[in-house]
Design a protein around this motif. Structure first.
Motif, mmCIF file in Angstrom:
data_model
loop_
_atom_site.group_PDB
_atom_site.id
_atom_site.type_symbol
_atom_site.label_atom_id
_atom_site.label_comp_id
_atom_site.label_asym_id
_atom_site.label_seq_id
_atom_site.Cartn_x
_atom_site.Cartn_y
_atom_site.Cartn_z
ATOM 1 N N ARG A 1 -3.747 -1.732 6.827
ATOM 2 C CA ARG A 1 -4.764 -2.791 6.763
ATOM 3 C C ARG A 1 -4.736 -3.609 8.052
ATOM 4 O O ARG A 1 -3.664 -3.895 8.586
ATOM 5 N N ALA B 1 -6.460 5.163 8.033
ATOM 6 C CA ALA B 1 -5.326 5.983 7.601
ATOM 7 C C ALA B 1 -4.225 5.964 8.660
ATOM 8 O O ALA B 1 -4.482 5.827 9.862
ATOM 9 N N ASP C 1 0.835 -1.212 0.000
ATOM 10 C CA ASP C 1 0.000 0.000 0.000
ATOM 11 C C ASP C 1 0.862 1.252 0.000
ATOM 12 O O ASP C 1 0.604 2.208 -0.753
ATOM 13 N N TRP C 2 1.900 1.281 0.830
ATOM 14 C CA TRP C 2 2.747 2.471 0.915
ATOM 15 C C TRP C 2 3.471 2.730 -0.397
ATOM 16 O O TRP C 2 3.611 3.882 -0.814
ATOM 17 N N ARG D 1 -0.609 4.791 -0.862
ATOM 18 C CA ARG D 1 -1.745 4.715 0.062
ATOM 19 C C ARG D 1 -1.223 4.641 1.489
ATOM 20 O O ARG D 1 -0.673 3.620 1.902
ATOM 21 N N ASP D 2 -1.379 5.710 2.242
ATOM 22 C CA ASP D 2 -0.885 5.761 3.616
ATOM 23 C C ASP D 2 -1.933 5.195 4.566
ATOM 24 O O ASP D 2 -2.600 5.921 5.321
ATOM 25 N N VAL D 3 -2.099 3.877 4.531
ATOM 26 C CA VAL D 3 -3.104 3.199 5.349
ATOM 27 C C VAL D 3 -2.453 2.014 6.055
ATOM 28 O O VAL D 3 -1.338 1.603 5.736
#
Length: 559
Positions: free
Chosen positions: A164, A172, A155-156, A160-162
């Motif tokens: 899971r 976030a 993701d990073w 995407r700064d999340v």
């Protein structure tokens, strides 16, 4: 003669390593590999590796053509064998070592960006040593992410700064943690474009895709791999091992304390519910439906506190358990003991095996001669090892057939204990009745090699207090003593002079001032002691408020 080796995944559960070992060795004997093939056995630690080599030599007469390795190193070789050496480099650019120096180089240029403000508090003074310390910690952190949280890094990398989670959500990243994602993207961007997909996350997924597509390995894979005595593995490793079983016979010998399914007795069970449970429920009761506050009446308290890592490992094993285990139906795969225990330790193990709650435990006082479980209180690491040595001497000198090779001693941090082990176990020579042969596993060379330890100490000299014992330890290093022409019998004389001259700590007043302790002056420092020795040799009379140390004289004064 080699025998046919059927690819597949076989998982053996047992609560005694001896039974697991006997079964695995019996399997190897019944299905031998070719004379020029190596048996591959993966273990969790070097200590278990040494124990297994000795046992293998005793069981099969000789331990040869056997490779005992750690899972992470073998797994990368399996990736290379499946995908080809051209696709998978010998070492990833995102391994902990290379990544440390890459982050060391990147951090100063990144601190100007607002997202990296939390790091400025630590790196604001520009000290390169602090930057290296941080780079090492971050490289280790990202190395763990590559094994345990590959989904985060994916993701990073995509911006995407999340984070899971196990519930399927993706909240976030907190603002104070967004620098982790930004730093990972910067690390990827700093690598040449042709190497950016050479990280463990990408290679692992490509390995799984290649196996699932039915592609043939690009190089030869081992015909059999045995994973022995490993109590926990990352999901990513289990996933790769299960995929490897398409081409290789994979045997997992797993130490499991309980014959019943115990994954539902620990807090957090609702996050990882098992679809398939290989082990049966005790008394047919589904513990996932029992409230946590009532589980004490259904299970063993020690088992409940065994830890989430062990619980999750057993649950993951059930997920990967081979659906075609019938290929190996000539082998008993649940190897749990059946006795009630002849001593206190055996009774505890039996209660864990049967998941007995406290009110079902046998209430009988142990025999007063029963020493199967003992507790000792010691005031220091040195004393702990001394007590251990005394206890081992008692056990080895008993009527049983116990030998030093049968003993494995486990400690939480071997680097803390290694010096004391050498001091206590190394003080007796082989001809002494108190001599116990020993080997230290899982220890770094730099923590036991005297010359490396001395070099490391000297490199930190400006930060050292230079205590009397530390500098005397330097003189005890054979290479240093030889460099200054010191004979072993002369070291005792030097030690006596250092003690008598009143040396305690600190080189001189400037050195103490550099430590923020200049107000202590120079008294009882090293220059203080040396001046006393020189004055005692030169005149033997007081001079400039220095009291001479008069033991230095004659030919020994050259020391």
């Amino acid at each position: 003669m080699s025998a046919p080796v059927t690819p597949g995944l076989l998982i053996l559960h047992g609560n005694q390593l001896e039974q697991l070992r006997a079964t695995v060795f019996g399997w190897l004997r019944a299905h031998p590999l070719g004379a020029l093939e190596s048996e591959t056995i993966l273990v969790q630690s070097n200590g278990v590796a040494e124990w297994l080599k000795i046992a293998l030599a005793e069981e099969l007469t000789v331990c040869a053509a056997t490779r005992i390795a750690l899972p992470a190193r073998f797994l990368w070789e399996a990736y290379r064998g499946m995908l080809g050496r051209e696709r998978v480099p010998a070492r990833s650019a995102f391994d902990k070592g290379p990544l440390t120096w890459r982050l060391m180089r990147l951090l100063p240029a990144l601190l100007a960006e607002p997202v990296f403000a939390p790091l400025c508090h630590f790196l604001g003074d520009g000290d390169p040593e602090r930057r290296l310390q941080l780079a090492q910690r971050l490289a280790d952190l990202y190395d763990q992410y590559q094994v345990y949280r590959a989904d985060w890094l994916q993701d990073w990398a995509l911006g995407r700064d999340v984070l899971r989670d196990a519930r399927g959500g993706a909240p976030a990243l907190p603002d104070e943690q967004r620098w982790q994602a930004a730093l990972w993207r910067a690390a990827i961007a700093s690598v040449p474009e042709q190497q950016r997909d050479g990280g463990r996350v990408t290679i692992h997924q490509q390995f799984l895709d290649a196996v699932a597509s039915g592609a043939a390995p690009m190089a030869r894979l081992p015909r059999r791999v045995v994973l022995f005595g490993i109590s926990a593995l990352p999901y990513q490793t289990l996933e790769a091992v299960a995929a490897l079983a398409r081409h290789t016979q994979v045997v997992l010998a797993v130490p499991n304390p309980c014959q019943y399914y115990w994954g539902d007795i620990i807090e957090g069970r609702e996050l990882l519910k098992a679809k398939h449970k290989r082990q049966r429920q005790r008394l047919g009761v589904d513990l996932s439906e029992v409230p946590l506050e009532q589980l004490h009446a259904q299970c063993h308290p020690l088992l409940a506190s065994w830890g989430r890592q062990g619980r999750d490992f057993v649950r993951m094993l059930d997920e990967f358990d081979s659906a075609n285990a019938g290929r190996f139906d000539n082998l008993r795969i649940d190897l749990f003991s059946e006795d009630a225990g002849e001593h206190l330790l055996g009774q505890v193990q039996a209660a864990l095996r049967d998941m007995l709650p406290l009110d079902e435990h046998p209430h009988q006082a142990p025999d007063r001669l029963d020493r199967s479980i003992e507790f000792h209180i010691a005031h220091s690491v040195q004393r702990e090892v001394e007590v251990l040595h005394d206890q081992l001497l008692t056990m080895l000198g008993g009527a049983g057939a116990l030998r030093p090779r049968d003993v494995v001693v486990m400690v939480p941090d071997i680097d803390v204990f290694s010096a004391a082990i050498h001091a206590v176990f190394g003080q007796h020579k082989s001809g002494d009745a108190r001599f116990i042969p020993f080997e230290i596993g899982d220890v770094k060379d730099r923590s036991v090699n005297p010359l490396l330890m001395a070099l490391e100490w000297l490199l930190r000299l400006p930060q050292q207090r230079c205590r009397q014992s530390e500098v005397r330890d330097l003189l005890d290093v054979p290479a240093l003593a030889a460099r200054f022409g010191l004979a072993p019998d002369e070291l005792a004389t030097l030690a006596q002079w250092i003690e008598g001259a009143g040396v305690r700590w600190g080189l001189d007043q400037d050195h103490r001032a550099g430590l923020g302790l200049g107000q202590a002056g120079e008294q009882n420092g090293w220059m203080f002691g040396v001046r006393r020795m020189l004055l005692g040799y030169a005149s033997g009379a007081s001079f400039a408020d220095i009291e001479p140390y008069q033991e230095v004289g004659g030919l020994d004064a050259a020391l």
